[in-house]
Design an enzyme around this catalytic site. Structure first.
Site, PDB file in Angstrom:
ATOM      1  CB  CYS A 135      46.166  46.676  37.565  1.00 37.79           C
ATOM      2  SG  CYS A 135      46.309  48.385  37.045  1.00 37.79           S
TER       3      CYS A 135
ATOM      4  CG  HIS B 284      42.709  45.367  42.305  1.00 39.24           C
ATOM      5  ND1 HIS B 284      43.951  45.039  41.796  1.00 39.24           N
ATOM      6  CD2 HIS B 284      42.342  46.519  41.665  1.00 39.24           C
ATOM      7  CE1 HIS B 284      44.308  45.938  40.900  1.00 39.24           C
ATOM      8  NE2 HIS B 284      43.361  46.853  40.803  1.00 39.24           N
TER       9      HIS B 284
ATOM     10  CD  GLU C  41      38.828  44.229  45.657  1.00 36.90           C
ATOM     11  OE1 GLU C  41      39.447  45.312  45.669  1.00 36.90           O
ATOM     12  OE2 GLU C  41      39.402  43.121  45.679  1.00 36.90           O
TER      13      GLU C  41
ATOM     14  CE  LYS D  40      47.016  46.906  43.831  1.00 38.27           C
ATOM     15  NZ  LYS D  40      46.388  45.597  44.117  1.00 38.27           N
TER      16      LYS D  40
ATOM     17  CG  HIS E 278      48.240  49.729  41.686  1.00 40.03           C
ATOM     18  ND1 HIS E 278      48.626  48.438  41.362  1.00 40.03           N
ATOM     19  CD2 HIS E 278      47.102  49.967  40.972  1.00 40.03           C
ATOM     20  CE1 HIS E 278      47.763  47.929  40.495  1.00 40.03           C
ATOM     21  NE2 HIS E 278      46.829  48.840  40.249  1.00 40.03           N
TER      22      HIS E 278
ATOM     23  CG  PHE F  15      43.434  50.834  33.381  1.00 35.46           C
ATOM     24  CD1 PHE F  15      42.604  50.993  34.477  1.00 35.46           C
ATOM     25  CD2 PHE F  15      44.320  51.862  33.074  1.00 35.46           C
ATOM     26  CE1 PHE F  15      42.649  52.151  35.251  1.00 35.46           C
ATOM     27  CE2 PHE F  15      44.374  53.021  33.849  1.00 35.46           C
ATOM     28  CZ  PHE F  15      43.541  53.159  34.928  1.00 35.46           C
TER      29      PHE F  15
END
Lengths: 84, 405
Positions: free
Chosen positions: B158, B297, B308, B329, B334, B393
């Site tokens: 990502c 994010h 976050e 997003k 995403h 990830f």
């Protein structure tokens, strides 16, 4: 399907696949390279022909294909109903 | 040496082209809908941020269409826009023109369709491998424009797009290129990919009948991310050279930081996020309290948004409350490897226009998410420094800082 009809169909199919087809005269004798098809283009063309004609190219035979006529010959010898 | 952004292009579920994308973002438009491109009835998550009006035949020949995966087509569409926006690159030697792209999955639509053919004993499409390979999008951009310099593809899940842009910045700073086409692309609204994310319990499954409210970062009742597709591309150059050729300058790309959690393959870690943000701020040569906007994010997962938030508080202290934050997003879902490239475009547009796009679906915030996320309505604010976050990830965290030049 008789050979003349098959030839017409294959040529129509190739006309749709070739860039600048209008400027070319495509016949059974046309070599792939004369139609601006490189080796990868030819592999793609044969792949597309499988779906278009309901056939399946088997084994190594297609490696020797050089011209439109080779496709016509193959399909006439291996019509869709004989597909393995 | 200052590096600036001179061109941008985007393909997203809320619009293609910067104007359409940004107008929709400022209005707070949701681009999430029921999956249309395949029968999703067997999936638990049946919604996505899809690009429904996309016709690659406009810019690709029939032959090129056969040889390109959708992720490369999206990247090309965004690159064409970005390079038209940036103007002529003729001043530069072709070998000084680089491409640096990110993609988490690569040509996965081809992977899935070719694998299905194989399992049905059908013949293999000849361009299966060149369509799947992750560097095909960057290769196609280079081929289209004759850019013969460094050509890189970064795959860090990502955060791929953020790292690709950071790598582009480094190429310019180290003198390895004069201009870089940098960004991210992804096209993975696909049955196997979605089933894979479902198996990790990462996706939203409770909003199939109400897709517009499914992607809800920082909000109550959020239950996972919504998969999306898209591409975002920037043109980066040295400021002096950009000025010499008379290019317009959107923003300075001032800093880039990357840090690995080195802890867990999928679970986020606050410390890694703090480290990436801190590295980007230090690289930009600014103080933390100069950051006044963060494009978070914020994927809308129950855990990720809280972590976050904690990371931002940890790094910025009391200044965290002064920062405007928003989550792109919430509108587009995403888009994996494209997400930080599109988030960077949103950050740059924030600097450029003095408007902050909202985080939509934020009527009731999670009590653990208690910062200013610009809920539901755009806000006018003259931002001097904005940061885009991307946490992938593999524990891969990347942040980029953009400033007004």
């Amino acid at each position: 399907m008789d050979t003349a009809e098959l030839e017409k169909k294959v040529i129509r199919f190739i006309t749709e696949k070739v860039e600048n087809a209008n400027a070319l005269t495509i016949t059974g004798a046309s070599k792939f390279e004369e139609l601006g098809l490189d080796s990868m283009d030819t592999i793609q063309l044969l792949f597309d022909a499988e779906d278009a004609f309901g056939i399946s190219f088997e084994g190594e035979e297609t490696k020797g294909f050089r011209s439109v006529g080779d496709i016509i010959d193959y399909i006439s010898k291996h019509p869709p109903e004989s597909k393995r | 040496m200052r590096i600036v952004v001179t061109g941008m292009g985007v393909v997203s579920p809320i619009g293609t082209g910067i104007d359409q994308f940004w107008n929709a973002a400022i209005r707070g438009t949701s681009g999430i809908s029921g999956i249309q491109c395949f029968d999703a009835s067997g999936l638990r998550s049946r919604i996505a941020g899809q690009i429904t009006e996309f016709n690659p035949a406009i810019f690709l020949t029939a032959k090129q269409l056969e040889q390109t995966d959708r992720f490369a087509q999206l990247a090309l569409c965004a690159a064409i826009q970005a390079l038209a926006d940036a103007g002529s690159m003729e001043n530069y030697e072709p070998r000084r023109l680089a491409v640096s792209l990110g993609s988490g999955m690569g040509g996965f639509s081809t992977f899935e369709s070719s694998a299905a053919r194989k399992f049905q004993n059908k013949s293999m499409p000849p361009f299966t491998v060149p369509r799947i390979m992750a560097n095909s999008a960057a290769a196609w951009i280079a081929t289209k424009y004759g850019f013969k310099g460094t050509n890189l593809t970064c795959s860090t899940a990502c955060s791929s797009g953020a790292n690709a842009i950071g790598m582009g910045l480094d190429l310019l700073r180290t003198g390895k290129a004069d201009a870089v086409v940098a960004g991210g692309t992804e096209a993975c609204v696909l049955p196997l990919t979605i089933a894979g994310f479902e198996a990790l319990h990462a996706l939203s499954t409770g909003f199939n009948t109400d897709p517009a409210h499914a992607s809800r970062p920082f909000a109550q009742r959020r239950d996972g991310f919504v998969i999306g597709e898209g591409a975002g591309i920037l043109v980066l150059e040295k400021e002096e050279q950009a000025q010499q050729r008379g290019a317009k300058i959107y923003a300075q790309i001032a800093g880039y930081g990357c840090a690995c959690d080195a802890a867990h393959i999928v679970a986020p870690d606050m410390n890694g996020q703090v480290a990436a943000m801190q590295a980007a701020i230090e690289d930009a040569g600014i103080a933390p309290d100069q950051v006044d906007y963060i494009n978070a994010h914020a994927t809308s997962t129950p855990l990720g948004d809280v972590i976050e938030t904690k990371a931002i508080k940890q790094l910025f202290g009391v200044h965290a409350e002064e920062i405007s934050i928003s989550a792109t997003k919430s509108m587009i879902g995403h888009t994996i490897g494209a997400s930080a490239a599109i988030g960077s475009i949103a950050t740059i547009m924030t600097l450029h226009t003095g408007m902050i796009h909202p985080t939509i679906n934020l009527d009731e915030a999670d009590p653990e998410c208690d910062l200013d996320y610009t809920p539901n309505h755009a806000v006018q604010r003259q931002v001097q420094a904005g940061m885009c976050n991307a946490f992938g990830f593999g524990g891969n965290n990347a942040s980029i800082v953009f400033t007004i030049p």
